[in-house]
Motif scaffolding. Structure first.
Motif, mmCIF file in Angstrom:
data_model
loop_
_atom_site.group_PDB
_atom_site.id
_atom_site.type_symbol
_atom_site.label_atom_id
_atom_site.label_comp_id
_atom_site.label_asym_id
_atom_site.label_seq_id
_atom_site.Cartn_x
_atom_site.Cartn_y
_atom_site.Cartn_z
ATOM 1 N N LEU A 91 56.344 4.639 39.933
ATOM 2 C CA LEU A 91 55.159 3.909 40.396
ATOM 3 C C LEU A 91 54.083 3.841 39.314
ATOM 4 O O LEU A 91 53.415 2.817 39.146
ATOM 5 C CB LEU A 91 54.598 4.557 41.664
ATOM 6 C CG LEU A 91 55.473 4.434 42.908
ATOM 7 C CD1 LEU A 91 54.875 5.240 44.051
ATOM 8 C CD2 LEU A 91 55.693 2.983 43.296
ATOM 9 N N TRP A 92 53.931 4.935 38.570
ATOM 10 C CA TRP A 92 52.974 4.950 37.465
ATOM 11 C C TRP A 92 53.395 3.942 36.389
ATOM 12 O O TRP A 92 52.569 3.163 35.889
ATOM 13 C CB TRP A 92 52.862 6.350 36.895
ATOM 14 C CG TRP A 92 51.847 6.526 35.813
ATOM 15 C CD1 TRP A 92 50.685 5.830 35.638
ATOM 16 C CD2 TRP A 92 51.898 7.471 34.749
ATOM 17 N NE1 TRP A 92 50.007 6.297 34.534
ATOM 18 C CE2 TRP A 92 50.730 7.304 33.968
ATOM 19 C CE3 TRP A 92 52.813 8.463 34.387
ATOM 20 C CZ2 TRP A 92 50.466 8.079 32.840
ATOM 21 C CZ3 TRP A 92 52.540 9.238 33.267
ATOM 22 C CH2 TRP A 92 51.383 9.042 32.515
ATOM 23 N N ARG A 151 53.960 -10.782 31.735
ATOM 24 C CA ARG A 151 55.096 -10.934 32.642
ATOM 25 C C ARG A 151 56.114 -11.937 32.124
ATOM 26 O O ARG A 151 57.216 -12.017 32.623
ATOM 27 C CB ARG A 151 54.611 -11.331 34.018
ATOM 28 C CG ARG A 151 53.805 -10.231 34.659
ATOM 29 C CD ARG A 151 53.367 -10.632 36.041
ATOM 30 N NE ARG A 151 52.304 -9.757 36.442
ATOM 31 C CZ ARG A 151 51.112 -10.144 36.852
ATOM 32 N NH1 ARG A 151 50.847 -11.427 36.947
ATOM 33 N NH2 ARG A 151 50.196 -9.282 37.175
ATOM 34 N N ALA A 168 60.529 1.137 35.383
ATOM 35 C CA ALA A 168 59.849 1.443 36.643
ATOM 36 C C ALA A 168 60.820 1.478 37.815
ATOM 37 O O ALA A 168 60.879 2.470 38.556
ATOM 38 C CB ALA A 168 58.744 0.409 36.900
ATOM 39 N N ARG A 206 55.248 1.282 36.756
ATOM 40 C CA ARG A 206 55.085 -0.071 37.302
ATOM 41 C C ARG A 206 53.621 -0.501 37.270
ATOM 42 O O ARG A 206 53.296 -1.607 36.842
ATOM 43 C CB ARG A 206 55.621 -0.107 38.731
ATOM 44 C CG ARG A 206 55.552 -1.458 39.385
ATOM 45 C CD ARG A 206 56.236 -1.399 40.755
ATOM 46 N NE ARG A 206 56.073 -2.640 41.447
ATOM 47 C CZ ARG A 206 55.152 -2.875 42.373
ATOM 48 N NH1 ARG A 206 54.324 -1.923 42.730
ATOM 49 N NH2 ARG A 206 55.061 -4.046 42.951
ATOM 50 N N GLN A 207 52.732 0.383 37.719
ATOM 51 C CA GLN A 207 51.313 0.050 37.749
ATOM 52 C C GLN A 207 50.774 -0.213 36.347
ATOM 53 O O GLN A 207 50.078 -1.202 36.110
ATOM 54 C CB GLN A 207 50.521 1.173 38.398
ATOM 55 C CG GLN A 207 49.022 0.945 38.362
ATOM 56 C CD GLN A 207 48.236 2.150 38.833
ATOM 57 O OE1 GLN A 207 48.802 3.137 39.283
ATOM 58 N NE2 GLN A 207 46.927 2.078 38.735
ATOM 59 N N GLU A 208 51.075 0.681 35.419
ATOM 60 C CA GLU A 208 50.554 0.523 34.056
ATOM 61 C C GLU A 208 51.161 -0.675 33.349
ATOM 62 O O GLU A 208 50.494 -1.343 32.571
ATOM 63 C CB GLU A 208 50.775 1.805 33.252
ATOM 64 C CG GLU A 208 49.863 2.931 33.666
ATOM 65 C CD GLU A 208 48.395 2.555 33.538
ATOM 66 O OE1 GLU A 208 47.949 2.162 32.435
ATOM 67 O OE2 GLU A 208 47.671 2.641 34.541
ATOM 68 N N ARG A 222 52.108 -3.450 34.781
ATOM 69 C CA ARG A 222 51.449 -4.632 35.342
ATOM 70 C C ARG A 222 50.019 -4.765 34.801
ATOM 71 O O ARG A 222 49.527 -5.868 34.602
ATOM 72 C CB ARG A 222 51.409 -4.557 36.862
ATOM 73 C CG ARG A 222 52.762 -4.705 37.486
ATOM 74 C CD ARG A 222 52.677 -4.531 38.961
ATOM 75 N NE ARG A 222 53.089 -5.778 39.581
ATOM 76 C CZ ARG A 222 53.017 -6.008 40.860
ATOM 77 N NH1 ARG A 222 52.512 -5.110 41.673
ATOM 78 N NH2 ARG A 222 53.435 -7.150 41.353
ATOM 79 N N ARG A 223 49.359 -3.656 34.588
ATOM 80 C CA ARG A 223 47.966 -3.668 34.156
ATOM 81 C C ARG A 223 47.818 -3.918 32.659
ATOM 82 O O ARG A 223 46.947 -4.663 32.231
ATOM 83 C CB ARG A 223 47.298 -2.343 34.537
ATOM 84 C CG ARG A 223 45.801 -2.317 34.367
ATOM 85 C CD ARG A 223 45.192 -1.039 34.912
ATOM 86 N NE ARG A 223 45.521 0.133 34.123
ATOM 87 C CZ ARG A 223 44.899 0.475 32.996
ATOM 88 N NH1 ARG A 223 43.948 -0.267 32.518
ATOM 89 N NH2 ARG A 223 45.252 1.568 32.358
ATOM 90 N N THR A 224 48.674 -3.285 31.850
ATOM 91 C CA THR A 224 48.483 -3.324 30.397
ATOM 92 C C THR A 224 49.623 -3.978 29.627
ATOM 93 O O THR A 224 49.480 -4.237 28.443
ATOM 94 C CB THR A 224 48.338 -1.892 29.838
ATOM 95 O OG1 THR A 224 49.570 -1.190 30.007
ATOM 96 C CG2 THR A 224 47.199 -1.147 30.515
#
Length: 139
Positions: free
Chosen positions: A77-78, A8, A20, A80-82, A84-86
């Motif tokens: 959304l996909w 981040r 995203a 954004r999620q990925e 944040r995760r990776t």
């Protein structure tokens, strides 16, 4: 405390964020515009289904606005999620932006130009070259 670089805090954050939230914003605008411009068709489509939409330009446009908006929302959304995760955006999301941007060739006066602009941060955030290493335990 986690060690390593928090994704981040890297320069790619801007690219992942733009990718995203760009998809999410365009999806919202797409649905709102479809409802405002072609909302009168909503009742007809709900009452009679899409089977009779063939040949009725306003019903067809309403259908595509309502179908396209959620598809773009899911991509955003996909991403954004990925991210944040990776720390990366899925490459498929970047190619989706390219595909939608290529629609400019069929409809140059449409809003597909925005996807050409979105493809740049999408590919940048999908490469992970400037993302650094994901911090352990960060998720």
């Amino acid at each position: 405390m986690a060690t390593g670089t928090d994704v981040r805090s890297t320069t790619t954050r801007g690219a992942g964020w733009w990718c995203a939230w760009g998809f999410i914003a365009i999806s919202a605008l797409h649905v709102v515009y479809g409802l405002v411009e072609y909302g009168s068709e909503a009742g007809d489509v709900l009452a009679h289904g899409l089977g009779g939409a063939s040949g009725d330009v306003d019903r067809e446009r309403f259908f595509w606005y309502m179908l396209g908006g959620p598809a773009m929302l899911l991509a955003g959304l996909w991403a954004r999620q990925e991210f944040r995760r990776t720390g990366r955006v899925p490459r498929a999301v970047a190619w989706f932006a390219v595909f939608l941007g290529a629609m400019v060739l069929l409809m140059p006066d449409g809003g597909f130009w925005f996807f050409i602009l979105l493809a740049v941060p999408a590919f940048r955030a999908s490469s992970g070259r400037s993302a650094g290493k994901r911090a352990e335990g960060d998720g």
